[in-house]
Design an enzyme around this catalytic site. Structure first.
Site, mmCIF file in Angstrom:
data_model
loop_
_atom_site.group_PDB
_atom_site.id
_atom_site.type_symbol
_atom_site.label_atom_id
_atom_site.label_comp_id
_atom_site.label_asym_id
_atom_site.label_seq_id
_atom_site.Cartn_x
_atom_site.Cartn_y
_atom_site.Cartn_z
ATOM 1 C CD GLU A 104 19.036 25.057 -33.007
ATOM 2 O OE1 GLU A 104 17.638 25.128 -32.511
ATOM 3 O OE2 GLU A 104 19.536 23.963 -33.502
ATOM 4 C CG ASP A 105 16.664 25.161 -29.104
ATOM 5 O OD1 ASP A 105 17.728 24.941 -29.688
ATOM 6 O OD2 ASP A 105 16.515 23.999 -28.584
ATOM 7 C CG ASP A 108 26.367 22.567 -26.444
ATOM 8 O OD1 ASP A 108 27.757 22.730 -26.224
ATOM 9 O OD2 ASP A 108 25.823 21.554 -25.610
ATOM 10 C CB SER A 109 29.445 21.162 -30.070
ATOM 11 O OG SER A 109 28.313 20.748 -31.170
ATOM 12 N N GLY A 110 27.851 23.510 -32.100
ATOM 13 C CA GLY A 110 27.696 24.120 -33.250
ATOM 14 C C GLY A 110 27.875 23.144 -34.288
ATOM 15 C CB THR A 112 23.093 21.128 -34.588
ATOM 16 O OG1 THR A 112 23.119 20.009 -33.549
ATOM 17 C CG2 THR A 112 21.662 20.945 -35.009
ATOM 18 C CE LYS A 136 24.714 24.852 -23.246
ATOM 19 N NZ LYS A 136 24.493 23.367 -22.857
ATOM 20 C CG ASP A 164 14.456 17.986 -24.684
ATOM 21 O OD1 ASP A 164 15.218 18.707 -25.472
ATOM 22 O OD2 ASP A 164 14.556 17.123 -24.958
ATOM 23 N NE ARG A 170 10.715 19.257 -26.325
ATOM 24 C CZ ARG A 170 12.093 19.324 -27.158
ATOM 25 N NH1 ARG A 170 12.695 20.306 -27.087
ATOM 26 N NH2 ARG A 170 12.364 18.291 -27.546
HETATM 27 P P1 IMP Z 1 25.140 21.431 -30.866
HETATM 28 O O1 IMP Z 1 25.133 20.633 -32.152
HETATM 29 O O2 IMP Z 1 26.115 20.842 -29.794
HETATM 30 O O3 IMP Z 1 25.497 22.743 -31.178
HETATM 31 O O4 IMP Z 1 23.902 21.317 -30.130
HETATM 32 C C1 IMP Z 1 22.711 21.877 -30.622
HETATM 33 C C2 IMP Z 1 21.540 20.950 -29.978
HETATM 34 O O5 IMP Z 1 21.506 20.529 -28.760
HETATM 35 C C3 IMP Z 1 20.259 22.180 -29.923
HETATM 36 O O6 IMP Z 1 19.573 22.595 -30.880
HETATM 37 C C4 IMP Z 1 19.671 21.542 -28.506
HETATM 38 O O7 IMP Z 1 18.591 20.815 -29.007
HETATM 39 C C5 IMP Z 1 20.715 20.693 -27.894
HETATM 40 N N1 IMP Z 1 21.224 21.341 -26.673
HETATM 41 C C6 IMP Z 1 22.544 21.698 -26.593
HETATM 42 N N2 IMP Z 1 22.596 22.295 -25.490
HETATM 43 C C7 IMP Z 1 21.408 22.101 -24.662
HETATM 44 C C8 IMP Z 1 21.142 22.426 -23.011
HETATM 45 O O8 IMP Z 1 21.706 22.815 -22.472
HETATM 46 N N3 IMP Z 1 19.760 21.823 -23.072
HETATM 47 C C9 IMP Z 1 18.864 21.231 -23.766
HETATM 48 N N4 IMP Z 1 19.256 21.025 -25.147
HETATM 49 C C10 IMP Z 1 20.546 21.452 -25.495
HETATM 50 MG MG MG Z 2 17.706 22.723 -30.985
#
Ligand code: IMP
Ligand code: MG
Length: 181
Positions: A104-105, A108-110, A112, A136, A164, A170
């Site tokens: 995964e790139d 953030d919240s986790g 996904t 994060k 992005d 990107r």
């Molecule tokens: P999560 O579900 O909040 O952990 O978010 C994960 C997904 O949100 C990542 O796979 C990214 O595609 C996108 N994302 C989270 N933070 C960023 C950011 O700072 N820049 C761009 N995409 C982000």
């Molecule tokens: Mg992603």
């Protein structure tokens, strides 16, 4: 010092992490994987679109037998995480009984990753490891361990190196962070 501000749509972004530092973080993850996973014949599962650059650079540095495949889902529109997470699409390999390494790139919240994990477990992966280039920690709400983290960052929204803002940004080699106005 290169302090070039870039503009994407309505937002400005400033230089944050140079490619040299990204590359070091990727190499560190690869070194650890080359130790840990050399006899596991893992299936790397890269989450599109954001992880394509990280997956490619990481894969170059892996020196044991393995496979890679690409799956897709989306959780983001604009700069705020939405509660809607689409299903994993594109799993064509048989992952039943496989050692899977998710690439995964950014986490953030986790949320996904939580959904991805649940789906992979349901399908019947034997062992699942997680590798993320960026993490994060202040935003993370997950209860699962993250096995490989490249760099921990603050909560700021970032772009570049595959990441992005509304589909753009990107292509930047370095990572940039948003300038709050
Ligand atoms: P999560 O579900 O909040 O952990 O978010 C994960 C997904 O949100 C990542 O796979 C990214 O595609 C996108 N994302 C989270 N933070 C960023 C950011 O700072 N820049 C761009 N995409 C982000
Ligand atoms: Mg992603």
């Amino acid at each position: 010092m290169d302090q070039k501000i870039i503009q994407i749509h309505d937002k400005k972004f400033e230089p944050f992490i140079k490619f040299a530092e990204i590359d070091k973080a990727v190499a560190k993850i690869a070194d650890r994987m080359n130790e840990d996973l050399h006899d596991k014949k893992p299936l790397f599962l890269a989450i599109l679109n954001g992880s394509f650059m990280f997956a490619s650079d990481l894969f170059h540095k892996i020196d044991f037998p393995c496979e890679i495949t690409f799956v897709k889902l989306a959780s983001y529109s604009g700069t705020k995480s939405t509660e809607t997470v689409r299903q994993l699409i594109g799993i064509d390999e048989d992952i039943v009984g496989r050692n899977v390494v998710i690439i995964e790139d950014i986490i953030d919240s986790g949320l996904t990753m939580e959904r991805v994990l649940a789906q992979l477990k349901m399908i019947g992966a034997a062992d699942i490891k997680i590798a993320t280039l960026l993490f994060k920690p202040n935003s993370f709400k997950g209860k699962y361990p993250i096995d490989y983290v490249g760099l921990e960052i603050g909560d700021d929204f970032i772009v570049g190196y595959g990441l992005d803002y509304d589909k753009h940004g990107r292509n930047f080699k370095d990572i940039y962070k948003i300038v709050e106005s």
